[in-house]
Enzyme design. Structure first.
Site, short mmCIF file in Angstrom:
data_model
loop_
_atom_site.label_atom_id
_atom_site.label_comp_id
_atom_site.label_asym_id
_atom_site.label_seq_id
_atom_site.Cartn_x
_atom_site.Cartn_y
_atom_site.Cartn_z
CG HIS A 355 2.99 -9.64 -3.74
ND1 HIS A 355 2.79 -9.25 -5.04
CD2 HIS A 355 2.06 -9.00 -3.01
CE1 HIS A 355 1.79 -8.39 -5.09
NE2 HIS A 355 1.33 -8.22 -3.87
CE LYS A 543 15.30 -11.14 -13.02
NZ LYS A 543 13.87 -11.35 -13.08
NE ARG A 544 12.75 -7.60 -5.07
CZ ARG A 544 12.55 -8.76 -4.43
NH1 ARG A 544 13.27 -9.08 -3.37
NH2 ARG A 544 11.62 -9.59 -4.83
CE LYS A 549 14.01 -10.90 -7.47
NZ LYS A 549 12.80 -11.01 -8.31
CB THR A 651 6.17 -7.62 -13.20
OG1 THR A 651 7.09 -7.11 -12.24
CG2 THR A 651 4.89 -8.07 -12.52
CE LYS A 655 7.67 -4.13 -15.19
NZ LYS A 655 8.32 -4.01 -13.88
C1 26W Z 1 9.10 -7.89 4.73
C2 26W Z 1 9.61 -6.86 3.89
C3 26W Z 1 9.57 -7.11 2.44
C4 26W Z 1 9.42 -6.04 1.61
C5 26W Z 1 9.43 -6.21 0.25
C6 26W Z 1 9.71 -8.36 1.91
C7 26W Z 1 9.72 -8.54 0.55
C8 26W Z 1 9.57 -7.47 -0.28
C9 26W Z 1 9.63 -7.70 -1.77
C10 26W Z 1 10.67 -6.88 -2.38
C11 26W Z 1 8.34 -8.03 -2.37
C12 26W Z 1 8.28 -8.14 -3.87
O1 26W Z 1 8.60 -7.21 -4.60
N1 26W Z 1 7.79 -9.28 -4.37
C13 26W Z 1 7.60 -9.49 -5.81
O2 26W Z 1 6.28 -9.12 -6.12
C14 26W Z 1 6.07 -9.14 -7.53
C15 26W Z 1 4.68 -8.61 -7.79
O3 26W Z 1 3.71 -9.56 -7.44
C16 26W Z 1 6.27 -10.52 -8.07
O4 26W Z 1 6.16 -10.46 -9.48
C17 26W Z 1 7.64 -11.07 -7.69
O5 26W Z 1 7.73 -12.42 -8.09
C18 26W Z 1 7.85 -10.93 -6.19
O6 26W Z 1 9.17 -11.29 -5.84
#
Ligand code: 26W
Length: 809
Positions: A355, A543-544, A549, A651, A655
């Site tokens: 991801h 979003k986060r 971003k 995503t 939406k």
């Molecule tokens: C290592 C810990 C960790 C935990 C969570 C690292 C990164 C995360 C994120 C918050 C992961 C995440 O949400 N990634 C997103 O995944 C979506 C679903 O595939 C994508 O649409 C986003 O582009 C991506 O940032």
């Protein structure tokens, strides 16, 4: 069981009185929620049992989706919808004098995720069940969701989110299905009957208790399971290390350390403390989940060699990669397989989704930490690495550099992505561009080694949650225009294209969208006492919060717009309302400063009566699934402005599109695929593309300072970050933000894209003035959004990766 409105009303009244001992008239919204929950759960029960039984009897192949995050959102409305009783219940309640929407607000929103990855897992569960596909979620039942965000004096403050405080009607604790998970200890090897015997002693033993949540298939009686694990010391802990000396306080410490395993979701995705605890959580999930999968499999009475024919285990990013060595451990130590057999089985069972392209987000664990916490698992990873490197040496003699890039253990680190690729049969990215970047850049050496493993599965979203539930008026309008088929087949929304010029339809859609804006305006008024104009452009970034971003780019544009209005108060601009919602990881200083900056700008702008008709800035605290459901249907503009090449898919973009917002965005992630369908007419593109970003990075020729010097607009807003004046009070400044874009070779190219971003916003201003053209664009967006239905995505996973089929009970 109720099957019409009258029988529902009867049952509801009866249950209310018998469960709560209250006359109907005295019931609160919370009572209504609770009773509804109980009635619905009762209704789901028999179908749930049937689905499980029938899958078992048919020995159907099933997929288990392992994820550290499941952002499922509130369940009541979604379950009513999927059971097909939403309207009936809403009307029945109304006749009894209750409001379903108010009851829905009583449900705590389980925040068991950070962002897109967790919400994707939830949309996938919804789509699996809707298509009667046997697929279950496997996760952790965190006692606290991701923190609750409060904005105090413009700053993010984190509070614990105790979402279980009032109980959870949707879960069933399956105490009888608990399993043991072991940490630490010493590994002993011996030989018996010519076979290596492994024994672990002095380990810390804990119980994993499963809590099951039903996942109801829309329009069918199929019910899958989301199984969330909770850590608990047993009444009689088997051999808790900490209590060896029998001291009560040692026991208490042990107790607390066990409970902490399922206490918090680590919100940090940049740098994170509590590393060891996170590793513990990951193994806890993998070991408990796999043991329960294998117990179900064992009931089929098939040899272990057939596991890959009946079971697919999917890992959502690298967080659950330990399923690979854990499955090896079970096969080797408990099932008596040889190494070759065990590896053959494992690498045909596990598949992996990546991801992210951010290399700093690729997980690595210190070898020493893993060795101490999971000694047997460490031995297995070492052996996997040894054999893997031996194979590489044969295949690439003399290519040291390549082999060191591929190695699973390198220096003192275990590279989880390398382990995930080596140990699985499928590796996919989440949007076309993302997968290409993985193949050609980030994971190039792996792609050259295993081209057959790599594939793309573009993300999708559940139109049930994000359109039918979040925006019922729009859903009704779509059905009025094109009939009901789109509900089961969202790609049929393409039929709306012919209404893009239909004055009657356009009028109605304008009205629906305006109603949604009014509702959000009311919410903003209630929460923040800020008046926003429903006729202004609602320009939304939700979003986060993360540097890539580029919420910062958005803020700089707002500052610039405000500067312009100050210079020329009568400037002819379409009134704008900028809305933000975002959580920042608690340890991520820059992200938190950006939240403070947004709120600082908001204060300055909203206080200024001279611009009140033209511009407002709003930050909505505590972004969550339920808040997203309120914001998204009201957005005119969807900000998808990441630095090209950095957002794997996104995503949120989908939406907003499905709800008729127009995107301002870069050619990044799934925006690229949106643009292919929508063209330049229905999207506002700007900025560098991924190739240009890469070239600048390679040449190292990006010089933000130069832009600052030649572009007076940039200079003005940048200086305002560090000098008191329009935005900052005396003594207040945003030095770190200033430095991050100006003095380093800002890898996010904020200033580089500034000018074309401003230009794109001017285009938006122009386009919005032509109301009918705008509505046309909006309809085109909705019409094309069916491509991003997670039903479609799941069909591709089902046929292309998991090889599972719909199961009709
Ligand atoms: C290592 C810990 C960790 C935990 C969570 C690292 C990164 C995360 C994120 C918050 C992961 C995440 O949400 N990634 C997103 O995944 C979506 C679903 O595939 C994508 O649409 C986003 O582009 C991506 O940032």
């Amino acid at each position: 069981m109720f099957d019409n409105k009258e029988s529902f009303k009867d049952m509801f009244k009866k249950e209310l009185v018998s469960q709560l001992g209250k006359p109907v008239l005295q019931a609160t919204h919370a009572d209504v929620y609770r009773i509804l929950g109980m009635l619905i759960r009762e209704r789901i029960g028999p179908d749930w049992a049937n689905t499980n039984q029938s899958l078992q009897a048919a020995k159907a192949r099933q997929v288990y989706y392992f994820s550290m995050e499941f952002l499922i959102g509130r369940q009541l409305g979604n379950n009513l919808l999927n059971l097909g009783v939403l309207e009936m219940v809403r009307d029945g309640l109304e006749e009894l004098g209750f409001d379903l929407a108010a009851a829905e607000e009583e449900e705590n929103d389980p925040g068991l995720g950070n962002g897109g990855l967790g919400r994707l897992a939830a949309c996938f569960l919804d789509s699996l069940a809707a298509q009667q596909l046997p697929g279950h979620g496997c996760g952790i039942r965190y006692r606290y969701g991701l923190f609750e965000q409060k904005i105090i004096d413009g700053h993010q403050v984190e509070l614990p989110d105790y979402w279980l405080q009032r109980g959870n009607v949707w879960e069933v604790c399956r105490e009888d299905k608990k399993v043991e998970v072991r940490f630490g200890g010493q590994v002993h090897m011996s030989e018996r009957e010519n076979r290596l015997q492994i024994e672990l002693t002095d380990y810390e033993s804990i119980w994993a208790i499963p809590y099951d949540i039903p996942v109801v298939g829309s329009g069918s009686s199929h019910v899958n399971t989301l199984r969330l694990w909770s850590a608990r010391p047993g009444n009689e802990p088997i051999k808790p290390l900490a209590s060896k000396d029998g001291s009560y306080y040692n026991y208490l410490n042990y107790y607390r350390s066990v409970e902490s395993i399922s206490e918090f979701l680590y919100p940090d995705d940049s740098e994170y403390e509590g590393k060891q605890l996170r590793l513990k959580q990951q193994y806890f999930l993998c070991s408990a989940g796999l043991q329960s999968v294998l117990r179900t499999y064992d009931k089929l009475g098939l040899p272990v060699q057939s596991l890959p024919d009946k079971v697919a285990v999917h890992i959502n990013d690298t967080h659950p990669t330990l399923v690979i060595p854990e499955l090896m451990r079970i096969l080797l130590d408990e099932k008596g397989c040889s190494w070759e057999q065990a590896w053959h089985i494992t690498t045909r069972t596990v598949s992996y989704t990546n991801h992210t392209t951010l290399s700093e987000a690729l997980e690595k664990w210190p070898a020493g930490m893993l060795k101490q916490l999971l000694p047997r698992i460490y031995m297995i990873i070492e052996e996997i690495n040894t054999r893997f490197c031996a194979m590489l040496l044969q295949r690439y003699p003399g290519e040291q550099e390549r082999i060191s890039q591929l190695a699973i253990i390198y220096g003192d680190q275990i590279r989880m992505a390398n382990l995930a690729i080596a140990g699985s049969y499928s590796v996919n990215g989440v949007a076309a561009l993302h997968t290409e970047i993985l193949k050609n850049r980030e994971m190039k050496v792996f792609y050259e080694l295993y081209p057959e493993k790599f594939n793309n599965k573009t993300n999708g979203i559940s139109h049930r949650r994000w359109l039918i539930h979040a925006n019922p008026e729009l859903a009704r309008l779509i059905t009025e225009a094109i009939g009901t088929r789109w509900i089961a087949q969202p790609q049929e929304m393409i039929g709306l294209i012919k209404y893009a010029g239909d004055p009657g339809f356009m009028e109605k859609i304008t009205e629906v969208r305006r109603n949604n804006k009014l509702k959000l305006a009311k919410y903003v008024q209630e929460k923040l006492s800020i008046h926003i104009d429903p006729d202004s452009i609602f320009d939304v970034q939700a979003k986060r919060l993360h540097a890539y971003k580029r919420q910062l780019l958005n803020v700089l544009h707002m500052m610039h717009l405000y500067n312009q209005l100050k210079d020329n108060p009568s400037a002819d601009i379409v009134p704008r309302t900028f809305l933000f919602s975002a959580k920042a990881a608690p340890g991520y200083y820059l992200a938190k400063s950006i939240i403070k900056l947004i709120n600082t700008v908001a204060d300055a702008v909203n206080r200024d009566h001279a611009v009140r008709e033209k511009m407002k800035v709003v930050f909505l605290e505590n972004y969550s699934v339920s808040l997203a459901e309120k914001i998204i249907p009201a957005a005119d503009i969807s900000e998808q402005i990441s630095t090209a090449g950095k957002e794997a898919s996104g995503t949120g973009n989908m939406k907003f599109m499905m709800n008729g917002s127009i995107t301002i965005g870069t050619l990044d992630g799934a925006n690229v695929e949106m643009h292919q369908m929508l063209g330049d007419d229905n999207m506002f593109l700007f900025g560098l593309n991924a190739k240009q970003v890469m070239e600048h990075n390679q040449k190292g020729d990006y010089c933000p300072r130069h832009i600052y010097e030649v572009d007076s607009r940039v200079k003005e807003v940048m200086d305002q970050l560090i000098h008191p004046g329009r935005f900052c009070a005396e003594g207040q400044h945003f030095e770190a933000i200033y430095q991050s874009v100006l003095h380093h070779q800002d890898e996010f190219f904020v200033l580089k894209d500034f000018s074309s971003y401003v230009e794109a916003h001017l285009q938006i201003d122009l386009a919005y003035r032509n109301a009918s053209e705008w509505t046309k664009k909006s309809i085109m967006n909705i019409a094309h959004s069916g491509k991003f239905s997670s039903d479609q995505t799941i069909r591709e996973y089902a046929s292309g990766i998991w090889r599972i089929e719909p199961h009709v009970t």
